[in-house]
Scaffold this motif. Structure first.
Motif, short mmCIF file in Angstrom:
data_model
loop_
_atom_site.label_atom_id
_atom_site.label_comp_id
_atom_site.label_asym_id
_atom_site.label_seq_id
_atom_site.Cartn_x
_atom_site.Cartn_y
_atom_site.Cartn_z
N LYS A 138 0.80 -1.23 0.00
CA LYS A 138 0.00 0.00 0.00
C LYS A 138 0.84 1.28 0.00
O LYS A 138 0.36 2.33 -0.40
N GLU A 161 -5.81 0.06 6.34
CA GLU A 161 -6.93 -0.47 5.55
C GLU A 161 -8.19 -0.48 6.39
O GLU A 161 -8.20 -1.00 7.50
N TYR A 165 -6.39 -5.59 7.94
CA TYR A 165 -5.72 -6.36 6.88
C TYR A 165 -6.53 -7.59 6.49
O TYR A 165 -7.04 -8.32 7.34
N TYR A 166 -6.62 -7.82 5.17
CA TYR A 166 -7.26 -9.01 4.63
C TYR A 166 -6.48 -9.43 3.40
O TYR A 166 -6.40 -8.69 2.41
N ILE A 168 -6.78 -11.32 0.85
CA ILE A 168 -7.39 -11.34 -0.48
C ILE A 168 -7.28 -9.97 -1.15
O ILE A 168 -7.11 -9.87 -2.37
N LYS A 169 -7.37 -8.91 -0.37
CA LYS A 169 -7.28 -7.56 -0.92
C LYS A 169 -5.83 -7.16 -1.24
O LYS A 169 -5.58 -6.26 -2.03
N TYR A 170 -4.88 -7.82 -0.60
CA TYR A 170 -3.48 -7.45 -0.78
C TYR A 170 -2.79 -8.20 -1.92
O TYR A 170 -1.88 -7.66 -2.56
N PRO A 224 -11.87 -13.12 -6.48
CA PRO A 224 -13.25 -13.02 -5.95
C PRO A 224 -13.93 -14.37 -5.81
O PRO A 224 -14.64 -14.61 -4.81
N GLU A 227 -12.42 -16.18 -2.89
CA GLU A 227 -12.95 -15.63 -1.64
C GLU A 227 -14.32 -16.20 -1.32
O GLU A 227 -14.62 -16.54 -0.17
#
Length: 237
Positions: A138, A161, A165-166, A168-170, A224, A227
């Motif tokens: 980030k 964030e 923190y997650y 899948i988003k990173y 996606p 997830e």
């Protein structure tokens, strides 16, 4: 784990042929590192084995800490290598992912000496902790975050964030992290990073180079759906 061999010949049955590289990743942490790197398993041309620390007693912080020490990581790695082949010719590699944190220097040096025995064995350290690698997804500059300890790094990651923190988003931002962390590395020839630096970009780069641009983009596009499957499994359990 029974390995398949790379490349077909008449002497090798088709079911024994493989066209992938193994990334054996030994982690100090039991959540963030395994969650992040495990999702690369199964991508075309890549097999990931996560070598996790021993199971520990959650109610005993001292035992929990001992279970994730560099010396324990080394024990697990030695046991893994004794049971499994790692073929440098096939692009197989071992990666030990640890933090500087407050570990005794001699434990870190022992792990480094072990990994230095083979060109395809690697030690990648974050200073002070794995959160530095994650923050570089980030941010290109971490100097204004006031990080001096692993606790500081965890707090900074949680704040950066919304919702915390997650992984899948990173993961879609891994190329940003590789570039940012590599740019921040003031001594790329040393195995030991300075404060606010990490060597984990070397593992990220190796994974990306093995995948290639097209496969990485397909992997990101599939997140996606991955997830959804993860959430579905959590509901069942």
């Amino acid at each position: 784990m029974g390995f398949k061999v790379r490349g077909y010949t008449r002497d090798v049955p088709q079911e024994k042929v493989r066209d992938y590289s193994l990334f054996a990743i030994a982690t100090e942490g039991t959540e963030r590192e395994p969650d992040y790197f495990r999702l690369f398993d199964g991508i075309d041309r890549i097999k990931v084995d996560i070598i996790e620390p021993e199971v520990f007693d959650e109610e005993n912080p001292q035992e929990k800490r001992k279970a994730s020490s560099p010396s324990k990581v080394l024990e697990k790695v030695k046991a893994y290598i004794a049971e499994n082949q790692l073929s440098a010719d096939d692009g197989d590699s071992l990666w030990c992912v640890i933090d500087v944190d407050r570990w005794p220097q001699e434990q870190i040096e022992e792990l480094h000496a072990f990994c230095a025995q083979k060109d395809n064995w690697h030690l990648v350290i974050s200073n002070p902790s794995i959160e530095i690698w994650l923050l570089y997804h980030k941010r290109a500059d971490l100097t204004d975050l006031g990080i001096k300890t692993a606790h500081d790094a965890k707090q900074a990651l949680d704040k950066i964030e919304k919702g915390g923190y997650y992984y899948i988003k990173y993961l879609p931002l891994m190329l940003n992290a590789i570039e940012n962390a590599q740019q921040a590395d003031t001594n790329p020839d040393s195995y030991m990073p300075e404060l606010l630096q990490t060597k984990v970009y070397q593992l990220g780069r190796a994974l990306y180079e093995r995948m290639g641009k097209v496969r990485f983009e397909k992997f990101v596009a599939s997140l996606p759906n991955i997830e959804k499957e993860i959430l579905k499994q959590k509901k069942k359990s």
